[in-house]
Design an enzyme around this catalytic site. Structure first.
Site, PDB file in Angstrom:
ATOM      1  N   GLN A   1     -17.971  -6.636  -1.703  1.00  0.00           N
ATOM      2  CA  GLN A   1     -17.060  -7.532  -2.420  1.00  0.00           C
ATOM      3  C   GLN A   1     -16.756  -8.805  -1.636  1.00  0.00           C
ATOM      4  O   GLN A   1     -15.871  -9.564  -2.013  1.00  0.00           O
ATOM      5  CB  GLN A   1     -15.784  -6.794  -2.825  1.00  0.00           C
ATOM      6  CG  GLN A   1     -14.889  -6.388  -1.682  1.00  0.00           C
ATOM      7  CD  GLN A   1     -13.848  -5.394  -2.123  1.00  0.00           C
ATOM      8  OE1 GLN A   1     -14.161  -4.296  -2.572  1.00  0.00           O
ATOM      9  NE2 GLN A   1     -12.583  -5.758  -2.008  1.00  0.00           N
TER      10      GLN A   1
ATOM     11  N   HIS B   1       0.844  -1.204   0.000  1.00  0.00           N
ATOM     12  CA  HIS B   1       0.000   0.000   0.000  1.00  0.00           C
ATOM     13  C   HIS B   1       0.884   1.262   0.000  1.00  0.00           C
ATOM     14  O   HIS B   1       0.641   2.202  -0.758  1.00  0.00           O
ATOM     15  CB  HIS B   1      -0.881   0.042   1.248  1.00  0.00           C
ATOM     16  CG  HIS B   1      -1.817  -1.116   1.402  1.00  0.00           C
ATOM     17  ND1 HIS B   1      -1.661  -2.082   2.364  1.00  0.00           N
ATOM     18  CD2 HIS B   1      -2.943  -1.476   0.729  1.00  0.00           C
ATOM     19  CE1 HIS B   1      -2.643  -2.968   2.292  1.00  0.00           C
ATOM     20  NE2 HIS B   1      -3.434  -2.630   1.291  1.00  0.00           N
TER      21      HIS B   1
HETATM   22  P1  AMP Z   1      -6.371  -3.879  -0.463  1.00  0.00           P
HETATM   23  O1  AMP Z   1      -6.209  -3.152   0.832  1.00  0.00           O
HETATM   24  O2  AMP Z   1      -5.959  -5.315  -0.397  1.00  0.00           O
HETATM   25  O3  AMP Z   1      -7.730  -3.677  -1.083  1.00  0.00           O
HETATM   26  O4  AMP Z   1      -5.329  -3.209  -1.474  1.00  0.00           O
HETATM   27  C1  AMP Z   1      -5.377  -1.830  -1.751  1.00  0.00           C
HETATM   28  C2  AMP Z   1      -4.441  -1.507  -2.890  1.00  0.00           C
HETATM   29  O5  AMP Z   1      -3.117  -1.900  -2.548  1.00  0.00           O
HETATM   30  C3  AMP Z   1      -4.804  -2.282  -4.170  1.00  0.00           C
HETATM   31  O6  AMP Z   1      -4.598  -1.430  -5.285  1.00  0.00           O
HETATM   32  C4  AMP Z   1      -3.817  -3.412  -4.155  1.00  0.00           C
HETATM   33  O7  AMP Z   1      -3.523  -3.915  -5.443  1.00  0.00           O
HETATM   34  C5  AMP Z   1      -2.606  -2.731  -3.566  1.00  0.00           C
HETATM   35  N1  AMP Z   1      -1.678  -3.734  -3.013  1.00  0.00           N
HETATM   36  C6  AMP Z   1      -1.953  -4.674  -2.084  1.00  0.00           C
HETATM   37  N2  AMP Z   1      -0.882  -5.476  -1.895  1.00  0.00           N
HETATM   38  C7  AMP Z   1       0.085  -5.028  -2.734  1.00  0.00           C
HETATM   39  C8  AMP Z   1       1.426  -5.457  -3.037  1.00  0.00           C
HETATM   40  N3  AMP Z   1       1.993  -6.482  -2.422  1.00  0.00           N
HETATM   41  N4  AMP Z   1       2.111  -4.764  -3.974  1.00  0.00           N
HETATM   42  C9  AMP Z   1       1.532  -3.708  -4.626  1.00  0.00           C
HETATM   43  N5  AMP Z   1       0.286  -3.264  -4.384  1.00  0.00           N
HETATM   44  C10 AMP Z   1      -0.433  -3.909  -3.455  1.00  0.00           C
END
Ligand code: AMP
Length: 283
Positions: free
Chosen positions: A61, A37
């Site tokens: 979701q 993030h």
């Molecule tokens: P989430 O909190 O899982 O919904 O993720 C929020 C954002 O962070 C989304 O755009 C994810 O793709 C990105 N994200 C989560 N994990 C990673 C990672 N390991 N590398 C890059 N972006 C990430």
């Protein structure tokens, strides 16, 4: 750092930024923030005047049997991660993000039903719907999404183009832990023994990439070979697809994306990697 808990409050802040001629970069998240993030925040920070992060675990979701109630949360930690990355404002709705009577849904018809969509039928509709609403509430000029959730990124690009939404999607590279595991809030669910096995997702993807770089082109054979590297309890899919349309490929005659999803214990994990045949342009 400013902190907003209602859509009206963050919209008023965004309107004030725009009236002052400032651009807004936005990183939507479900919280329990990690360096994946933070990498998206760092990516946008130098290119925008104001940086906004949302923290919202979106019920739309999650299916009934999924981990909505147990999804990890730690707002104090999240605030510290945002402060360190130079974030100007956090939008963390305390109630529902959706107004009473809400009934609109956003769905990319085909893209939402392939790969992860086959296993989580309502997931991408929930993601596209909440992101479209968040774009409306935040009036963001740029929104960053990680390649970690590759299909989500492809779908949101499609939605923004199809609906002519006034936001630019900015992709950020996947961030891994030192052991190769893709960073994910859900990694917190893994025991030490499970974590060792979870690394096999990346190993299988690397095997695919190396085989393609060495001249392998037959997708069925490549996938069969790479599958043997996996140490998961259930494999949802291991696929080589077109990086823009996510259409399956039979022959790797151009750059492709390898995607994998599987279960280790009770934790569902995702990973993906760019794959390049010899001599093809790296992307
Ligand atoms: P989430 O909190 O899982 O919904 O993720 C929020 C954002 O962070 C989304 O755009 C994810 O793709 C990105 N994200 C989560 N994990 C990673 C990672 N390991 N590398 C890059 N972006 C990430």
């Amino acid at each position: 750092m400013e902190w907003f808990e209602t859509p009206a409050a963050v919209s008023a802040w965004s309107d004030a930024q725009h009236r002052a001629g400032r651009t807004i970069g936005f990183v939507p998240t479900m919280g329990y923030l990690h360096d994946g993030h933070a990498s998206l925040m760092r990516l946008l920070r130098p290119n925008v005047d104001r940086l906004l992060v949302s923290i919202y675990v979106n019920p739309k979701q999650f299916a009934a049997h999924e981990d909505l109630d147990t999804y990890p949360r730690d707002l104090d930690h999240d605030r510290a991660v945002c402060a360190a990355a130079g974030v100007d404002a956090i939008f963390a709705p305390t109630g529902s993000l959706y107004p009473p009577g809400y009934e609109t849904s956003v769905k990319a018809t085909r893209l939402s039903t392939v790969l992860d969509g086959e296993h989580r039928p309502h997931f991408f509709e929930g993601v596209a719907t909440v992101c479209t609403r968040l774009f409306g509430i935040t009036r963001a000029d740029y929104a960053a999404f990680g390649e970690k959730d590759y299909q989500q990124l492809v779908i949101l690009r499609r939605v923004v183009e199809d609906l002519a939404l006034p936001v630019r999607i900015v992709p950020g590279p996947l961030v891994r832990a030192r052991d190769g595991l893709a960073l994910s809030s859900r990694n917190a669910y893994l025991s030490d023994a499970e974590r060792l096995r979870a690394r096999s997702l990346y190993r299988a993807l690397q095997r695919l990439a190396v085989s393609v770089e060495a001249g392998g082109t037959d997708v069925a054979a490549l996938v069969n070979d790479a599958r043997r590297r996996l140490d998961v309890d259930q494999l949802d899919y291991l696929a080589l697809v077109d990086p823009d349309t996510l259409e399956p490929m039979d022959t790797v005659d151009r750059p492709a994306r390898a995607l994998v999803a599987g279960w280790v214990g009770r934790t569902r994990l995702l990973d993906n990697l760019a794959v390049h045949p010899p001599g093809s342009e790296v992307r």
